[in-house]
Design an enzyme around this catalytic site. Structure first.
Site, PDB file in Angstrom:
ATOM      1  N   GLY A  62       0.788  -1.240   0.000  1.00  0.00           N
ATOM      2  CA  GLY A  62       0.000   0.000   0.000  1.00  0.00           C
ATOM      3  C   GLY A  62       0.810   1.274   0.000  1.00  0.00           C
ATOM      4  O   GLY A  62       0.297   2.352  -0.313  1.00  0.00           O
ATOM      5  N   ASP A  73      -2.661   1.711  11.554  1.00  0.00           N
ATOM      6  CA  ASP A  73      -4.023   1.319  11.964  1.00  0.00           C
ATOM      7  C   ASP A  73      -3.937   0.779  13.391  1.00  0.00           C
ATOM      8  O   ASP A  73      -3.970   1.548  14.344  1.00  0.00           O
ATOM      9  CB  ASP A  73      -4.565   0.308  10.939  1.00  0.00           C
ATOM     10  CG  ASP A  73      -5.996  -0.099  11.193  1.00  0.00           C
ATOM     11  OD1 ASP A  73      -6.739   0.676  11.803  1.00  0.00           O
ATOM     12  OD2 ASP A  73      -6.391  -1.209  10.769  1.00  0.00           O
ATOM     13  N   LYS A 129      -4.918   6.310  11.548  1.00  0.00           N
ATOM     14  CA  LYS A 129      -6.352   6.184  11.838  1.00  0.00           C
ATOM     15  C   LYS A 129      -6.601   6.456  13.310  1.00  0.00           C
ATOM     16  O   LYS A 129      -6.017   5.802  14.179  1.00  0.00           O
ATOM     17  CB  LYS A 129      -6.833   4.770  11.491  1.00  0.00           C
ATOM     18  CG  LYS A 129      -7.221   4.618  10.059  1.00  0.00           C
ATOM     19  CD  LYS A 129      -8.065   3.369   9.873  1.00  0.00           C
ATOM     20  CE  LYS A 129      -8.118   3.042   8.404  1.00  0.00           C
ATOM     21  NZ  LYS A 129      -8.892   1.816   8.148  1.00  0.00           N
ATOM     22  N   PHE A 175     -12.526   3.064   5.970  1.00  0.00           N
ATOM     23  CA  PHE A 175     -11.678   2.323   5.033  1.00  0.00           C
ATOM     24  C   PHE A 175     -11.306   3.241   3.881  1.00  0.00           C
ATOM     25  O   PHE A 175     -12.167   3.785   3.200  1.00  0.00           O
ATOM     26  CB  PHE A 175     -12.371   1.059   4.517  1.00  0.00           C
ATOM     27  CG  PHE A 175     -11.395   0.162   3.811  1.00  0.00           C
ATOM     28  CD1 PHE A 175     -10.561  -0.677   4.538  1.00  0.00           C
ATOM     29  CD2 PHE A 175     -11.254   0.215   2.427  1.00  0.00           C
ATOM     30  CE1 PHE A 175      -9.618  -1.472   3.899  1.00  0.00           C
ATOM     31  CE2 PHE A 175     -10.309  -0.582   1.780  1.00  0.00           C
ATOM     32  CZ  PHE A 175      -9.486  -1.424   2.522  1.00  0.00           C
ATOM     33  N   VAL A 176      -9.993   3.452   3.681  1.00  0.00           N
ATOM     34  CA  VAL A 176      -9.542   4.411   2.671  1.00  0.00           C
ATOM     35  C   VAL A 176      -8.845   3.702   1.505  1.00  0.00           C
ATOM     36  O   VAL A 176      -8.270   2.623   1.661  1.00  0.00           O
ATOM     37  CB  VAL A 176      -8.603   5.484   3.276  1.00  0.00           C
ATOM     38  CG1 VAL A 176      -9.346   6.326   4.302  1.00  0.00           C
ATOM     39  CG2 VAL A 176      -7.353   4.875   3.866  1.00  0.00           C
ATOM     40  N   ARG A 217      -6.184   1.831  -6.633  1.00  0.00           N
ATOM     41  CA  ARG A 217      -4.797   2.241  -6.363  1.00  0.00           C
ATOM     42  C   ARG A 217      -4.391   3.447  -7.188  1.00  0.00           C
ATOM     43  O   ARG A 217      -3.522   4.214  -6.799  1.00  0.00           O
ATOM     44  CB  ARG A 217      -3.834   1.095  -6.712  1.00  0.00           C
ATOM     45  CG  ARG A 217      -3.773  -0.017  -5.689  1.00  0.00           C
ATOM     46  CD  ARG A 217      -2.540  -0.888  -5.943  1.00  0.00           C
ATOM     47  NE  ARG A 217      -2.738  -2.246  -5.471  1.00  0.00           N
ATOM     48  CZ  ARG A 217      -2.535  -2.642  -4.209  1.00  0.00           C
ATOM     49  NH1 ARG A 217      -2.123  -1.773  -3.314  1.00  0.00           N
ATOM     50  NH2 ARG A 217      -2.738  -3.897  -3.869  1.00  0.00           N
TER      51      ARG A 217
HETATM   52  P1  IMP Z   1      -1.568  -2.028  11.178  1.00  0.00           P
HETATM   53  O1  IMP Z   1      -2.915  -2.425  11.734  1.00  0.00           O
HETATM   54  O2  IMP Z   1      -1.104  -0.714  11.762  1.00  0.00           O
HETATM   55  O3  IMP Z   1      -0.601  -3.140  11.321  1.00  0.00           O
HETATM   56  O4  IMP Z   1      -1.766  -1.754   9.606  1.00  0.00           O
HETATM   57  C1  IMP Z   1      -2.152  -2.810   8.777  1.00  0.00           C
HETATM   58  C2  IMP Z   1      -2.203  -2.518   7.321  1.00  0.00           C
HETATM   59  O5  IMP Z   1      -3.571  -2.726   6.957  1.00  0.00           O
HETATM   60  C3  IMP Z   1      -1.851  -1.154   6.752  1.00  0.00           C
HETATM   61  O6  IMP Z   1      -0.469  -1.006   6.484  1.00  0.00           O
HETATM   62  C4  IMP Z   1      -2.626  -1.206   5.445  1.00  0.00           C
HETATM   63  O7  IMP Z   1      -1.880  -1.889   4.436  1.00  0.00           O
HETATM   64  C5  IMP Z   1      -3.848  -2.031   5.781  1.00  0.00           C
HETATM   65  N1  IMP Z   1      -4.979  -1.130   6.034  1.00  0.00           N
HETATM   66  C6  IMP Z   1      -5.470  -0.731   7.227  1.00  0.00           C
HETATM   67  N2  IMP Z   1      -6.512   0.109   7.046  1.00  0.00           N
HETATM   68  C7  IMP Z   1      -6.644   0.259   5.701  1.00  0.00           C
HETATM   69  C8  IMP Z   1      -7.531   1.049   4.880  1.00  0.00           C
HETATM   70  O8  IMP Z   1      -8.391   1.806   5.339  1.00  0.00           O
HETATM   71  N3  IMP Z   1      -7.337   0.939   3.537  1.00  0.00           N
HETATM   72  C9  IMP Z   1      -6.384   0.130   2.977  1.00  0.00           C
HETATM   73  N4  IMP Z   1      -5.533  -0.604   3.705  1.00  0.00           N
HETATM   74  C10 IMP Z   1      -5.665  -0.541   5.060  1.00  0.00           C
HETATM   75 MG    MG Z   2      -4.637  -4.170   0.417  1.00  0.00          MG
END
Ligand code: IMP
Ligand code: MG
Length: 179
Positions: A38, A98, A126, A147-148, A160
């Site tokens: 991402g 996140d 977030k 969700f973005v 993308r």
């Molecule tokens: P973490 O929860 O901080 O480990 O992040 C997990 C990963 O989930 C992020 O790096 C994104 O790749 C994906 N992710 C979390 N929220 C979103 C969203 O709203 N859109 C797209 N990908 C997301």
């Molecule tokens: Mg993805």
């Protein structure tokens, strides 16, 4: 779909982060580690704004086989990473902070490979989602818990290409997700 961060605001944010990174790492041995997938657009823009020298490597996560919004476990190749991590200041580049679980998993592994210091830069944070005792060191924009997509970030392979960051409505997500 609702635009949360327009193209010009993304550009200003990346410029500001690049200046902070240059100030922090000037005269240091910097290695940038991009966390795929991402972050590809953010990473590509950011590295073109950082004029101090740095090594560059990537870490991937396994693609989830279901329609889960969470990435799979990280794929770390120590043979590739160790030479550019050992004894150096490492900066992890990530799209969204996140829950914090990914950084919580990755940072100790980079420490184990002998990094002098590990920090992170994230484009989006977030609000109210953090579950792990870790914080990004350089932060782009706070966003609500939606969700973005866009600017490299997808929902099931779509969006993308969008030049801005937008939030999907829950009914758009439901309509696209296989039942
Ligand atoms: P973490 O929860 O901080 O480990 O992040 C997990 C990963 O989930 C992020 O790096 C994104 O790749 C994906 N992710 C979390 N929220 C979103 C969203 O709203 N859109 C797209 N990908 C997301
Ligand atoms: Mg993805």
């Amino acid at each position: 779909m609702q635009i949360l961060i327009a193209e010009d605001q993304l550009r200003e944010t990346v410029d500001r982060l690049a200046r902070q990174i240059e100030e922090t790492y000037s005269g240091r041995k910097l290695t940038i580690v991009g966390l795929l997938l991402g972050s590809v657009a953010f990473l590509a823009d950011l590295i073109r704004k950082i004029s101090i020298p740095y090594e560059l490597e990537m870490v991937s996560s396994r693609q989830p086989m279901d329609n889960s919004e969470r990435p799979g476990p990280l794929v770390i190749n120590p043979d590739v990473l160790a030479p550019v991590v050992e004894g150096r200041d490492v900066l992890v580049v990530k799209d969204i902070f996140d829950t914090g679980e990914t950084l919580w998993e990755l940072i100790p592994q980079l420490d184990d490979l002998g990094a002098a210091r590990v920090r992170s830069v994230v484009l989006l944070v977030k609000e109210g989602r953090r579950r792990m005792p870790v914080q990004p060191d350089f932060k782009g924009c706070d966003i609500p818990d939606l969700f973005v997509v866009g600017y490299g970030m997808d929902h099931l392979g779509k969006y993308r290409h969008l030049p801005y960051v937008a939030a999907l409505d829950p009914d758009e997500i439901a309509a696209e997700s296989p039942s």
